[in-house]
Design an enzyme around this catalytic site. Structure first.
Site, short mmCIF file in Angstrom:
data_model
loop_
_atom_site.label_atom_id
_atom_site.label_comp_id
_atom_site.label_asym_id
_atom_site.label_seq_id
_atom_site.Cartn_x
_atom_site.Cartn_y
_atom_site.Cartn_z
N ASN A 56 -19.37 4.93 23.34
CA ASN A 56 -20.77 5.36 23.39
C ASN A 56 -21.26 5.92 22.05
O ASN A 56 -22.37 6.41 21.95
CB ASN A 56 -20.98 6.40 24.49
CG ASN A 56 -20.18 7.67 24.24
OD1 ASN A 56 -19.46 7.78 23.25
ND2 ASN A 56 -20.28 8.62 25.16
N ASP A 77 -9.24 20.27 23.38
CA ASP A 77 -10.51 20.43 24.08
C ASP A 77 -10.88 19.20 24.92
O ASP A 77 -11.96 19.14 25.49
CB ASP A 77 -11.64 20.74 23.09
CG ASP A 77 -11.91 19.59 22.12
OD1 ASP A 77 -12.87 19.70 21.34
OD2 ASP A 77 -11.15 18.60 22.14
N ASP A 128 -5.58 14.95 19.95
CA ASP A 128 -6.46 16.02 20.41
C ASP A 128 -5.89 17.36 19.93
O ASP A 128 -5.31 18.11 20.70
CB ASP A 128 -6.59 15.97 21.93
CG ASP A 128 -7.55 17.02 22.46
OD1 ASP A 128 -7.44 17.35 23.66
OD2 ASP A 128 -8.39 17.52 21.68
N ASP A 161 -7.04 20.30 19.02
CA ASP A 161 -7.44 21.61 19.54
C ASP A 161 -7.41 21.66 21.07
O ASP A 161 -7.77 22.68 21.67
CB ASP A 161 -8.82 22.01 19.02
CG ASP A 161 -9.90 20.99 19.38
OD1 ASP A 161 -11.03 21.13 18.89
OD2 ASP A 161 -9.58 20.05 20.15
N LYS A 168 0.84 -1.20 0.00
CA LYS A 168 0.00 0.00 0.00
C LYS A 168 0.87 1.25 0.00
O LYS A 168 1.75 1.42 0.85
CB LYS A 168 -0.92 0.02 1.22
CG LYS A 168 -2.07 -0.95 1.15
CD LYS A 168 -2.97 -0.85 2.37
CE LYS A 168 -3.83 0.38 2.33
NZ LYS A 168 -4.79 0.41 3.48
#
Length: 389
Positions: free
Chosen positions: A368, A347, A343, A345, A136
């Protein structure tokens, strides 16, 4: 009785499992399987595969010697681990496995060629014919040129991170074995750009793959089209008849559980009768079209960065596992670093866009299913305890 969508799809399209989870491959019995750093990272965290990881790390340490830095051992171990999982997969599937070249080499033709040769040499040393392996490579101009040389050597290639028709034409002219246009990521870009949803038949990713398929069949190219990166089974239904489709376990389950008539949408005979203009794709034309196609250029850059992040994260995990094997404990520090890598930014959540890895991995970690990965979810996913400040 029509039977499941999955059973019908298998009658007109080669179904490929988009996962590194060997148990999932055993469940759905695909002909081929694809892997990448994100999938290997997920599989490497599963308890049933820990021995493979440990053995690979020990082998890499022995090969480089006791003085080698953990980072160097982890980098070597990634190549070995990708092949180790590939060998396990090939013991199950009757067809081929795709193993990815380091995304950090995407703009380096010579380094990509050498890495491809090295991966094939490892498979052949284990008794696997090169006919059962696809290397690939990202669909940059440099990657396509590397694939052209590898194909001349009998090393078959799967050109990935493909978002534009210009990339597909260049791959076909280079004699590449297979391409993987990313249906879902194209849709993501257009949804963000326009603020609207799309029905499966008008999905920009579906339209792109249909255009590529018809172009290939119209002009008799042997390069196979393998649609990838699906967001829903509606996209898959609209591409029934494509040469191959690589599908995550989650969507394979939905296809298997759905009984409805499946109509073939892509057909080589129909494509042959279409009026399509043939385009010669030299480097100048490629670069001009790529610059003009904002979606393709942005998604290619984003994809390379995403696969690079996944590889860096995996190497950090391998380095940490090596430290544990050698009596050092650094799991929490490695976890914090990995979480902050994704992550972007700061937050406290990793969104699907920030993740930029494979959807199957994101879905597995997003417990979830709210579209965000928390520190706790990532911690559970990689077996670490979250202690972020």
């Amino acid at each position: 009785m029509t039977g499941s969508l999955l059973d019908q799809l298998r009658q007109m399209t080669i179904v490929v499992a988009d996962t590194g989870d060997i148990q999932a491959i055993e469940q759905f019995t695909p002909r081929d399987a694809t892997t990448n750093p994100s999938l290997i990272t997920a599989a490497a965290q599963m308890p049933q595969y820990q021995q493979i990881v440990d053995d690979t790390l020990k082998q890499a340490r022995a090969e480089l010697g006791p003085e080698a830095k953990a980072a160097a051992v982890a980098t070597l171990a990634f190549d070995r681990l990708a092949v180790a999982f590939g060998l396990k997969i090939l013991a199950i599937v009757p067809g081929r496995v795709s193993t990815e070249v380091d995304a950090r080499l995407s703009y380096d033709t010579e380094a990509t060629i050498e890495k491809g040769r090295s991966l094939i040499a490892q498979y052949e040393a284990a008794g696997i014919s090169r006919e059962r392996v696809l290397i690939k490579i990202a669909s940059t101009w440099e990657g396509i040129r590397a694939a052209e040389i590898l194909e001349d050597e009998g090393i078959h290639c799967n050109l990935t991170l493909l978002f534009g028709v210009h990339q597909a034409i260049a791959c076909a002219e280079a004699g590449v074995t297979l391409i993987s246009p990313f249906v879902g990521r194209i849709l993501d870009w257009y949804k963000k750009e326009t603020g609207r949803d799309y029905e499966p038949h008008e999905d920009p990713g579906v339209v792109s793959v249909t255009t590529i398929y018809n172009y290939y069949k119209k002009f008799g190219y042997q390069t196979q089209v393998m649609g990838a990166s699906f967001r829903n089974i509606g996209e898959i239904v609209e591409l029934a008849g494509c040469d191959l489709l690589t599908i995550s376990p989650k969507l394979l389950e939905q296809l298997q559980a759905t009984d409805a008539e499946l109509v073939r949408k892509l057909d080589p005979d129909q494509a042959a009768g279409l009026e399509i203009e043939k385009i010669d794709m030299d480097q100048a034309t490629f670069e001009k079209r790529h610059a003009e196609d904002r979606m393709a250029s942005e998604k290619l850059d984003e994809g390379i960065k995403g696969f690079t992040n996944a590889l860096v994260a995996l190497e950090k995990l391998l380095a940490d596992r090596l430290a544990r094997l050698e009596g050092e404990v650094a799991l929490n520090q490695a976890f914090e670093s990995i979480f902050r890598t994704f992550d972007l930014d700061g937050d406290g959540f990793i969104t699907r866009e920030e993740w930029m890895g494979t959807d199957a991995v994101f879905d597995a970690i997003d417990l979830n299913h709210d579209g965000k990965i928390t520190a706790e979810e990532l911690g559970a996913g990689i077996g670490a305890v979250s202690k972020l400040a």
